[in-house]
Design a protein around this motif. Structure first.
Motif, short mmCIF file in Angstrom:
data_model
loop_
_atom_site.label_atom_id
_atom_site.label_comp_id
_atom_site.label_asym_id
_atom_site.label_seq_id
_atom_site.Cartn_x
_atom_site.Cartn_y
_atom_site.Cartn_z
N LYS A 197 0.84 -1.21 0.00
CA LYS A 197 0.00 0.00 0.00
C LYS A 197 0.87 1.25 0.00
O LYS A 197 1.93 1.28 0.62
N ASP A 198 0.37 2.28 -0.69
CA ASP A 198 1.11 3.55 -0.70
C ASP A 198 0.78 4.37 0.55
O ASP A 198 0.07 3.89 1.44
N ALA A 199 1.30 5.58 0.61
CA ALA A 199 1.11 6.42 1.80
C ALA A 199 -0.36 6.71 2.08
O ALA A 199 -0.75 6.94 3.22
N ALA A 200 -1.18 6.70 1.04
CA ALA A 200 -2.61 6.97 1.20
C ALA A 200 -3.40 5.71 1.57
O ALA A 200 -4.61 5.76 1.77
N GLY A 201 -2.71 4.56 1.65
CA GLY A 201 -3.37 3.32 2.01
C GLY A 201 -3.94 2.56 0.83
O GLY A 201 -4.66 1.58 1.00
N ASN A 202 -3.63 3.01 -0.37
CA ASN A 202 -4.11 2.34 -1.58
C ASN A 202 -3.14 1.26 -2.04
O ASN A 202 -1.92 1.45 -1.97
N VAL A 203 -3.66 0.13 -2.49
CA VAL A 203 -2.82 -0.94 -3.01
C VAL A 203 -2.17 -0.48 -4.31
O VAL A 203 -2.86 0.02 -5.22
N THR A 204 -0.86 -0.63 -4.41
CA THR A 204 -0.13 -0.10 -5.57
C THR A 204 -0.39 -0.88 -6.84
O THR A 204 -0.21 -0.36 -7.94
N GLY A 205 -0.79 -2.13 -6.72
CA GLY A 205 -1.01 -2.95 -7.90
C GLY A 205 0.18 -3.82 -8.23
O GLY A 205 0.16 -4.60 -9.19
N ARG A 206 1.25 -3.68 -7.43
CA ARG A 206 2.45 -4.50 -7.61
C ARG A 206 2.96 -4.95 -6.25
O ARG A 206 2.81 -4.24 -5.25
N SER A 207 3.57 -6.12 -6.22
CA SER A 207 4.14 -6.61 -4.97
C SER A 207 5.51 -5.99 -4.74
O SER A 207 6.07 -5.33 -5.62
N MET A 208 6.05 -6.23 -3.56
CA MET A 208 7.40 -5.77 -3.25
C MET A 208 8.40 -6.36 -4.25
O MET A 208 9.30 -5.68 -4.74
N PHE A 209 8.22 -7.63 -4.57
CA PHE A 209 9.14 -8.31 -5.50
C PHE A 209 8.99 -7.76 -6.91
O PHE A 209 9.98 -7.59 -7.63
N ASP A 210 7.74 -7.46 -7.29
CA ASP A 210 7.50 -6.86 -8.61
C ASP A 210 8.24 -5.54 -8.73
O ASP A 210 8.88 -5.26 -9.75
N ALA A 211 8.14 -4.73 -7.66
CA ALA A 211 8.75 -3.40 -7.69
C ALA A 211 10.26 -3.49 -7.91
O ALA A 211 10.84 -2.79 -8.75
N VAL A 212 10.90 -4.38 -7.14
CA VAL A 212 12.36 -4.50 -7.23
C VAL A 212 12.79 -5.07 -8.58
O VAL A 212 13.73 -4.59 -9.22
N GLN A 213 12.09 -6.12 -9.03
CA GLN A 213 12.48 -6.73 -10.30
C GLN A 213 12.24 -5.79 -11.48
O GLN A 213 13.02 -5.76 -12.44
N ASN A 214 11.18 -5.01 -11.41
CA ASN A 214 10.94 -4.01 -12.46
C ASN A 214 12.09 -2.99 -12.50
O ASN A 214 12.52 -2.56 -13.57
N MET A 215 12.58 -2.62 -11.32
CA MET A 215 13.71 -1.69 -11.26
C MET A 215 14.97 -2.35 -11.81
O MET A 215 15.74 -1.71 -12.56
N VAL A 216 15.19 -3.62 -11.49
CA VAL A 216 16.36 -4.35 -12.01
C VAL A 216 16.31 -4.38 -13.54
O VAL A 216 17.31 -4.09 -14.21
N ASN A 217 15.15 -4.71 -14.07
CA ASN A 217 15.01 -4.79 -15.53
C ASN A 217 15.23 -3.42 -16.18
O ASN A 217 15.84 -3.31 -17.26
#
Length: 318
Positions: A197-217
């Motif tokens: 969830k973001d600061a507003a409490g909304n689900v971002t639509g991506r998991s923690m792992f998704d976020a990191v792997q997207n950054m790696v790619n």
């Protein structure tokens, strides 16, 4: 009117008195040997009933204390793992932020991507942590199932196209730590790692792992620019993951604080029950030893008197 006392009556009365004194001496001696005023219920029926009630209540309190200790261990382990996750995310964020510097070359960004990949492996390892009994911490009720595994999906990653699949459930384990309170001792992996969830409490639509792997790619892509939406989104997701872990960890900390108060109260109750049992059961040794001596003297006198009385006969005076 005169009353006749037969030899049989004298004998029965004497033996009855001796047996009663012997029983009293035996009871007192038992009390001295055990250190308890109530050895059997007949010693004090009312006191024995009170002892039973206090003992049962004490036993329930002991079960609560054991559950409190278990809960403390589980929550402490959970807090430690969440702390490790937070540290990894902080390092990932710092490196990803630095890689957004326009002066970085493709090879330098690729080097950062390699480091992030290793840290991502550490995150997965932490997410699959087990407790001292070999059960997975973040699997919900499916504690014997490995919660996270690499999926076969292709990037870019999101909850509908996840980099890591989750095999646990949303179950939250709990223990009864007092007569009126059940305390949650786990957090499902879906809440910590998947539904970020973001600061507003909304689900971002991506998991923690998704976020990191997207950054790696992204960092592996030649000519990648930090001004791109892909980079901004990945960095924002990593930030949201950090905030999400902090929120979950704060909840665990509040439970530990509450548990400490409950444990202190249970420890006080344990002392109170011990004191109550002591007041009900403990023997006054000085009084008991004095009573033993007194009863023994009475018994010896009664036996001596009975011996003399049993020898009396009218034929001795004819």
């Amino acid at each position: 009117m005169s009353m006749r006392i037969s030899t049989q009556q004298l004998y029965n009365g004497g033996t009855s008195g001796i047996q009663r004194l012997q029983s009293e001496v035996y009871t007192l001696q038992n009390q001295v040997d055990t250190g308890r005023r109530i050895v059997t219920p007949k010693d004090d029926p009312v006191g024995a009933a009170q002892v039973l009630v206090v003992t049962q209540t004490q036993a329930v309190n002991e079960l609560y204390i054991k559950n409190q200790q278990t809960a403390t261990t589980k929550l402490g382990a959970l807090d430690n793992v969440l702390g490790g996750v937070g540290e990894e995310l902080k390092n990932i964020y710092d490196n990803a932020l630095a890689a957004g510097n326009g002066s970085y070359s493709d090879s330098e960004r690729a080097a950062v991507a390699s480091e992030l990949s290793e840290r991502l492996k550490n995150l997965v390892s932490l997410a699959n942590s087990q407790d001292g009994t070999g059960r997975y911490i973040f699997s919900g009720f499916q504690s014997t199932t490995t919660p996270f595994a690499l999926s076969a999906n292709a990037s870019p990653y999101s909850l509908s196209n996840a980099y890591m699949s989750y095999s646990g459930d949303d179950g939250v384990q709990a223990l009864q730590v007092s007569a009126s309170q059940n305390l949650e001792t786990s957090v499902p992996g879906s809440e910590v790692f998947m539904r970020v969830k973001d600061a507003a409490g909304n689900v971002t639509g991506r998991s923690m792992f998704d976020a990191v792997q997207n950054m790696v790619n992204f960092l592996k892509t030649p000519g990648a620019s930090a001004s791109s939406a892909t980079y901004t989104q990945a960095l924002g997701d990593i930030t949201a993951s950090m905030d999400n872990v902090l929120t979950v960890r704060a909840g665990v900390g509040s439970k530990l604080s509450s548990l400490e108060s409950i444990s202190n109260m249970a420890a006080d109750q344990k002392l109170q029950y011990k004191e109550q049992l002591s007041n009900l059961e403990d023997l006054d040794y000085a009084s008991a030893l004095s009573s033993v001596s007194q009863k023994k003297l009475q018994l010896e006198a009664a036996m001596a008197s009975f011996t003399l009385t049993s020898k009396l006969s009218l034929f001795d005076y004819i």
